[in-house]
Design an enzyme around this catalytic site. Structure first.
Site, PDB file in Angstrom:
ATOM      1  N   GLY A  92      -8.412 -15.246  22.544  1.00  0.00           N
ATOM      2  CA  GLY A  92      -8.367 -16.456  21.730  1.00  0.00           C
ATOM      3  C   GLY A  92      -7.612 -17.576  22.430  1.00  0.00           C
ATOM      4  CD  GLN A  93      -7.488 -22.672  24.402  1.00  0.00           C
ATOM      5  OE1 GLN A  93      -8.090 -21.976  25.219  1.00  0.00           O
ATOM      6  NE2 GLN A  93      -6.559 -23.538  24.755  1.00  0.00           N
TER       7      GLN A  93
ATOM      8  CG  HIS B 131      -6.946 -10.325  15.270  1.00  0.00           C
ATOM      9  ND1 HIS B 131      -6.009 -10.500  14.268  1.00  0.00           N
ATOM     10  CD2 HIS B 131      -6.229 -10.223  16.424  1.00  0.00           C
ATOM     11  CE1 HIS B 131      -4.793 -10.494  14.788  1.00  0.00           C
ATOM     12  NE2 HIS B 131      -4.894 -10.339  16.096  1.00  0.00           N
TER      13      HIS B 131
ATOM     14  CB  SER C 297      -0.164 -16.469  13.820  1.00  0.00           C
ATOM     15  OG  SER C 297       0.880 -15.654  14.303  1.00  0.00           O
ATOM     16  CB  SER C 298       0.058 -10.946  13.340  1.00  0.00           C
ATOM     17  OG  SER C 298      -1.220 -10.687  13.869  1.00  0.00           O
TER      18      SER C 298
ATOM     19  CB  VAL D 176      -9.787 -18.744  13.567  1.00  0.00           C
ATOM     20  CG1 VAL D 176     -10.155 -18.734  12.087  1.00  0.00           C
ATOM     21  CG2 VAL D 176     -10.981 -18.331  14.417  1.00  0.00           C
TER      22      VAL D 176
HETATM   23  P1  AMP Z   1      -2.685 -10.657  18.938  1.00  0.00           P
HETATM   24  O1  AMP Z   1      -3.056  -9.510  18.065  1.00  0.00           O
HETATM   25  O2  AMP Z   1      -1.872 -11.696  18.241  1.00  0.00           O
HETATM   26  O3  AMP Z   1      -2.133 -10.221  20.270  1.00  0.00           O
HETATM   27  O4  AMP Z   1      -4.048 -11.389  19.261  1.00  0.00           O
HETATM   28  C1  AMP Z   1      -5.149 -10.714  19.792  1.00  0.00           C
HETATM   29  C2  AMP Z   1      -6.177 -11.720  20.246  1.00  0.00           C
HETATM   30  O5  AMP Z   1      -6.558 -12.526  19.140  1.00  0.00           O
HETATM   31  C3  AMP Z   1      -5.628 -12.672  21.316  1.00  0.00           C
HETATM   32  O6  AMP Z   1      -6.632 -12.920  22.287  1.00  0.00           O
HETATM   33  C4  AMP Z   1      -5.315 -13.907  20.528  1.00  0.00           C
HETATM   34  O7  AMP Z   1      -5.365 -15.105  21.276  1.00  0.00           O
HETATM   35  C5  AMP Z   1      -6.419 -13.881  19.489  1.00  0.00           C
HETATM   36  N1  AMP Z   1      -6.035 -14.693  18.339  1.00  0.00           N
HETATM   37  C6  AMP Z   1      -4.884 -14.597  17.600  1.00  0.00           C
HETATM   38  N2  AMP Z   1      -4.850 -15.548  16.663  1.00  0.00           N
HETATM   39  C7  AMP Z   1      -5.992 -16.272  16.796  1.00  0.00           C
HETATM   40  C8  AMP Z   1      -6.546 -17.413  16.139  1.00  0.00           C
HETATM   41  N3  AMP Z   1      -5.916 -17.995  15.119  1.00  0.00           N
HETATM   42  N4  AMP Z   1      -7.728 -17.876  16.561  1.00  0.00           N
HETATM   43  C9  AMP Z   1      -8.385 -17.293  17.597  1.00  0.00           C
HETATM   44  N5  AMP Z   1      -7.923 -16.220  18.262  1.00  0.00           N
HETATM   45  C10 AMP Z   1      -6.746 -15.717  17.877  1.00  0.00           C
END
Ligand code: AMP
Length: 289
Positions: free
Chosen positions: A147-148, A37, A185-186, A176
């Site tokens: 994020g990819q 994030h 990842s959360s 990342v």
């Molecule tokens: P989320 O809170 O999991 O919905 O993620 C929010 C944003 O962060 C999304 O665009 C995800 O793709 C990005 N994101 C989550 N994990 C990663 C990571 N390890 N590397 C890059 N971007 C991430």
């Protein structure tokens, strides 16, 4: 840094910032920040004048048997991390602010949402597209950062923006990873020590697949077979492993062009996803295009 929960307040903040010529960057998230994030937040900070991070665990993108209630939430830590990272506003609307009782409207991107994660999680991308459309309408960002890590999500959101003529640029940033390769990842919070080790297999399998392609293997079935063996050996339950065209997401039997190798695997109660892009085309210098 401000924390705004009401849509009308968020709108007036943006209107005022825009009237002063500020370029708005939006990072949509479900909170529980990690370095993935923060990489998006940092990029928003350098590419735009005002960084807005939304935190909203969006029930519309969770299936009835999924982890909506258990999904990790840590508002206090998020607030500290965001302030430290130079965020201007956290937009954290409540559930009834985003989906009042009378709510009826959803955005459905067809075809590309029926494969990969969309196949395993019916309705997931309808929820994602809907919440992103709502956030884009409320915040009117110049650039939204994704994020990819959620490869299919980036393709779905880009398609929605194109098809619905939305006036926002979508910027996608690399995955990342932890030092040992695990994608941040959360949901990694769900893993115990043994499962955390098992989870390394996701990246190992993707790396193996990439190496096979680099060494000339073009039979997708062979590569998928090998990666499945790696997962099976570790005793993990595979949701899917697919090799698809990186733009249209159609499944490939013979690998060519830019391909996305994507997988979703259950490690304990955590459904983890990861992916890697491989380009089989090389230029005259022998480098990937
Ligand atoms: P989320 O809170 O999991 O919905 O993620 C929010 C944003 O962060 C999304 O665009 C995800 O793709 C990005 N994101 C989550 N994990 C990663 C990571 N390890 N590397 C890059 N971007 C991430």
């Amino acid at each position: 840094m401000q924390v705004i929960t009401a849509i009308d307040k968020m709108r007036s903040y943006v209107e005022e910032a825009k009237s002063r010529g500020k370029k708005i960057g939006l990072v949509p998230t479900m909170g529980c920040f990690h370095q993935g994030h923060l990489s998006l937040i940092e990029k928003a900070g350098t590419s735009t004048d005002t960084t807005i991070v939304s935190i909203f665990v969006n029930p519309a993108q969770f299936g009835p048997d999924e982890d909506y209630l258990a999904y990790p939430r840590d508002v206090e830590q998020d607030r500290l991390k965001a302030a430290r990272a130079g965020v201007d506003v956290i937009f954290a609307p409540g559930l009834s602010e985003m989906y009042p009782e009378s709510y009826l409207t959803y955005v459905n991107v067809e075809m590309i949402t029926g494969v990969l994660c969309g196949k395993a999680r019916p309705g997931h991308f309808k929820g994602v597209a809907t919440v992103c459309a709502k956030l884009f309408n409320i915040i009117k960002p110049d650039i939204a950062f994704f994020g990819q890590k959620d490869a299919q999500q980036t393709i779905v959101v880009k398609r929605m923006v194109k098809d619905l003529n939305m006036d926002v640029e979508i910027e996608v940033l690399p995955i990342v990873r932890e030092k040992d390769g695990l994608a941040m990842s959360s949901r990694n919070k769900y893993l115990n020590t043994v499962q955390r080790k098992d989870a390394l297999v996701l990246y190992q399998a993707l790396t193996k697949a990439k190496d096979m392609i680099k060494s000339g293997e073009r039979n997708a079935g062979m590569i998928i077979g090998c990666t499945k063996q790696i997962m099976d050996k570790a005793g993990l339950k595979i949701d899917y492993i697919s090799i698809v065209n990186a733009r249209q997401l159609n499944s490939l039997e013979v690998i060519s062009g830019e391909v996305l190798i994507a997988l979703a695997v259950w490690v304990g109660r955590a459904r983890l996803i990861d992916n890697i892009i491989v380009n089989t085309e090389v230029n005259t210098m022998g480098h990937e295009l």
